[in-house]
Write an enzyme that holds these catalytic residues in place. Sequence first.
Site, PDB file in Angstrom:
ATOM      1  N   LYS A 102      -9.847 -31.682 -69.284  1.00 59.34           N
ATOM      2  CA  LYS A 102     -10.087 -30.840 -68.104  1.00 59.34           C
ATOM      3  C   LYS A 102     -11.422 -31.280 -67.520  1.00 59.34           C
ATOM      4  O   LYS A 102     -12.276 -31.811 -68.228  1.00 59.34           O
ATOM      5  CB  LYS A 102     -10.174 -29.371 -68.542  1.00 59.34           C
ATOM      6  CG  LYS A 102      -9.924 -28.384 -67.446  1.00 59.34           C
ATOM      7  CD  LYS A 102      -8.450 -28.053 -67.289  1.00 59.34           C
ATOM      8  CE  LYS A 102      -8.226 -27.112 -66.127  1.00 59.34           C
ATOM      9  NZ  LYS A 102      -6.822 -26.771 -65.942  1.00 59.34           N
TER      10      LYS A 102
ATOM     11  N   GLY B 174       2.496 -14.202 -55.859  1.00 58.31           N
ATOM     12  CA  GLY B 174       1.986 -15.404 -55.182  1.00 58.31           C
ATOM     13  C   GLY B 174       2.951 -16.558 -55.379  1.00 58.31           C
ATOM     14  O   GLY B 174       4.180 -16.361 -55.421  1.00 58.31           O
TER      15      GLY B 174
HETATM   16  P1  NAD Z   1      -1.395 -17.332 -56.632  1.00 61.03           P
HETATM   17  O1  NAD Z   1      -2.836 -17.212 -56.354  1.00 61.03           O
HETATM   18  O2  NAD Z   1      -0.509 -17.991 -55.650  1.00 61.03           O
HETATM   19  O3  NAD Z   1      -0.765 -15.885 -56.900  1.00 61.03           O
HETATM   20  C1  NAD Z   1      -1.432 -14.881 -57.569  1.00 61.03           C
HETATM   21  C2  NAD Z   1      -1.109 -13.569 -56.846  1.00 61.03           C
HETATM   22  O4  NAD Z   1      -1.673 -12.501 -57.600  1.00 61.03           O
HETATM   23  C3  NAD Z   1      -1.703 -13.484 -55.447  1.00 61.03           C
HETATM   24  O5  NAD Z   1      -0.687 -13.136 -54.522  1.00 61.03           O
HETATM   25  C4  NAD Z   1      -2.742 -12.380 -55.562  1.00 61.03           C
HETATM   26  O6  NAD Z   1      -2.892 -11.624 -54.371  1.00 61.03           O
HETATM   27  C5  NAD Z   1      -2.186 -11.548 -56.688  1.00 61.03           C
HETATM   28  N1  NAD Z   1      -3.141 -10.696 -57.369  1.00 61.03           N
HETATM   29  C6  NAD Z   1      -4.455 -10.898 -57.587  1.00 61.03           C
HETATM   30  N2  NAD Z   1      -4.994  -9.838 -58.223  1.00 61.03           N
HETATM   31  C7  NAD Z   1      -3.982  -8.969 -58.442  1.00 61.03           C
HETATM   32  C8  NAD Z   1      -3.885  -7.711 -59.090  1.00 61.03           C
HETATM   33  N3  NAD Z   1      -4.944  -7.102 -59.596  1.00 61.03           N
HETATM   34  N4  NAD Z   1      -2.669  -7.104 -59.134  1.00 61.03           N
HETATM   35  C9  NAD Z   1      -1.577  -7.690 -58.593  1.00 61.03           C
HETATM   36  N5  NAD Z   1      -1.617  -8.879 -57.966  1.00 61.03           N
HETATM   37  C10 NAD Z   1      -2.798  -9.509 -57.900  1.00 61.03           C
HETATM   38  O7  NAD Z   1      -1.300 -18.032 -58.076  1.00 61.03           O
HETATM   39  P2  NAD Z   1      -0.019 -18.723 -58.728  1.00 61.03           P
HETATM   40  O8  NAD Z   1      -0.094 -20.174 -58.503  1.00 61.03           O
HETATM   41  O9  NAD Z   1       1.191 -17.959 -58.336  1.00 61.03           O
HETATM   42  O10 NAD Z   1      -0.311 -18.492 -60.271  1.00 61.03           O
HETATM   43  C11 NAD Z   1      -0.113 -17.224 -60.863  1.00 61.03           C
HETATM   44  C12 NAD Z   1      -0.618 -17.269 -62.298  1.00 61.03           C
HETATM   45  O11 NAD Z   1       0.087 -18.269 -63.037  1.00 61.03           O
HETATM   46  C13 NAD Z   1      -2.094 -17.634 -62.409  1.00 61.03           C
HETATM   47  O12 NAD Z   1      -2.648 -16.939 -63.503  1.00 61.03           O
HETATM   48  C14 NAD Z   1      -2.072 -19.118 -62.701  1.00 61.03           C
HETATM   49  O13 NAD Z   1      -3.216 -19.541 -63.419  1.00 61.03           O
HETATM   50  C15 NAD Z   1      -0.826 -19.229 -63.568  1.00 61.03           C
HETATM   51  N6  NAD Z   1      -0.213 -20.548 -63.539  1.00 61.03           N
HETATM   52  C16 NAD Z   1       0.253 -21.055 -62.375  1.00 61.03           C
HETATM   53  C17 NAD Z   1       0.865 -22.311 -62.381  1.00 61.03           C
HETATM   54  C18 NAD Z   1       1.427 -22.903 -61.110  1.00 61.03           C
HETATM   55  O14 NAD Z   1       2.252 -23.817 -61.185  1.00 61.03           O
HETATM   56  N7  NAD Z   1       1.058 -22.407 -59.925  1.00 61.03           N
HETATM   57  C19 NAD Z   1       0.997 -23.038 -63.572  1.00 61.03           C
HETATM   58  C20 NAD Z   1       0.513 -22.475 -64.745  1.00 61.03           C
HETATM   59  C21 NAD Z   1      -0.089 -21.231 -64.726  1.00 61.03           C
END
Ligand code: NAD
Length: 365
Positions: A94, A193
């Site tokens: 990382k 999200g």
């Molecule tokens: P994103 O930022 O697109 O979506 C996260 C959503 O959570 C946003 O819509 C935000 O408004 C909402 N949010 C924030 N605080 C909140 C709360 N207190 N209550 C409810 N909703 C809340 O992120 P993402 O890419 O969809 O990723 C989501 C999670 O999955 C993250 O923890 C990320 O680290 C993990 N993740 C994502 C991926 C990927 O491929 N995108 C891969 C591995 C892990």
Amino acid sequence: MIETRKITAEDLVENPVIAAMSEYNHEQLLFCNDNATGLKAIIAVHNTTLGPALGGTRMWMYNNEIEALNDVLRLSRGMTYKNSISGLNLGGGKAVIIGDSKTMKSEALFRRFGKFVNSLAGKYITAEDVGISPLDMTWVNMETDHVAGLPGKSGDPSPITALGTYVGMKACAKKQFGNDSLAGKKVAVQGVGHVGEYLVKHLCEENAEVYISDIDQDLLKRVSNEHGAKVVGLDEIYDIDMDIYAPCALGATVNDDTLSRLKCSIIAGSANNQLADEVKHGQAVLDKGMIYAPDFVVNAGGVINVYAEVTNNTPAWALQKAEGIYDTVHQIIQRSSDENTPAYAIANKIAEERIEAVGKVKLPF
Ligand code: NAD
């Protein structure tokens, strides 16, 4: 995910950085500084037994260097476990760039960073993480080939991350309810999200009863209308009558407070570091008879997608690999119940066993 003791200022006074690295056996740290571009970064290579260390670059305004060091040590080690349990021939690494991603980005900074990545000669492959866009990666790519997640290549990892989370959830359902159908099951998805919305889509298509929360009200309304999910409040989500809790926003939402409220029997979502205290809450979940799908296992679709890009595998291969998360989760939760051991600990063990076994294969003749 993997618990890593935080290095404190006192540790660094008494023990230099190598001692911090030896705590979890990190192979290499590269500290990068360039006054001309303002680049201040740390690249951590945790373990390369299985292959080159792959993990994204995060750009974040850390309060101090110790915070940045802790983050890069913890995240790189997490990637070793995620890549191992996903059956990828990749080690864990990382990078963190210390700075404000809104004001401090420039072509020069990212190209300079690319030169540092290149100096590791392929031992570390970078990609996007928090605060980094595909455009930033194209600048890094001008100086090194050791980059994944470029525009026009493997693309948005979210659909495949959601798929892995969905099939992981189904594997938990099979164990908990006797079959893996989610039709009629009440599923609460926190955060709709990038990943959350795709997960909601899978669940609604299977006729699950889906409840959603998000801080973004417009997004919430759109996802609710488009997929037919019911909106619940940000805090209310922990109290509703549900079968499955799917955290897809924040880490540490499985904690003392929420565990006294959650009525679900499965926790399976995409968010990283869902257990506030891995040891304590991992055990508490087991004691309550809940099944927890380890986060770094079910959310590995994203890294599988990137792996397909760096190994020239097809998107179809990546999809099939992500669907294999079902079997991995099944194996973990079966061992968890056979050995009466928290699922996260079993997942860690399986990841370590693979590294140990492959390490023997790689011994010189
Ligand atoms: P994103 O930022 O697109 O979506 C996260 C959503 O959570 C946003 O819509 C935000 O408004 C909402 N949010 C924030 N605080 C909140 C709360 N207190 N209550 C409810 N909703 C809340 O992120 P993402 O890419 O969809 O990723 C989501 C999670 O999955 C993250 O923890 C990320 O680290 C993990 N993740 C994502 C991926 C990927 O491929 N995108 C891969 C591995 C892990």
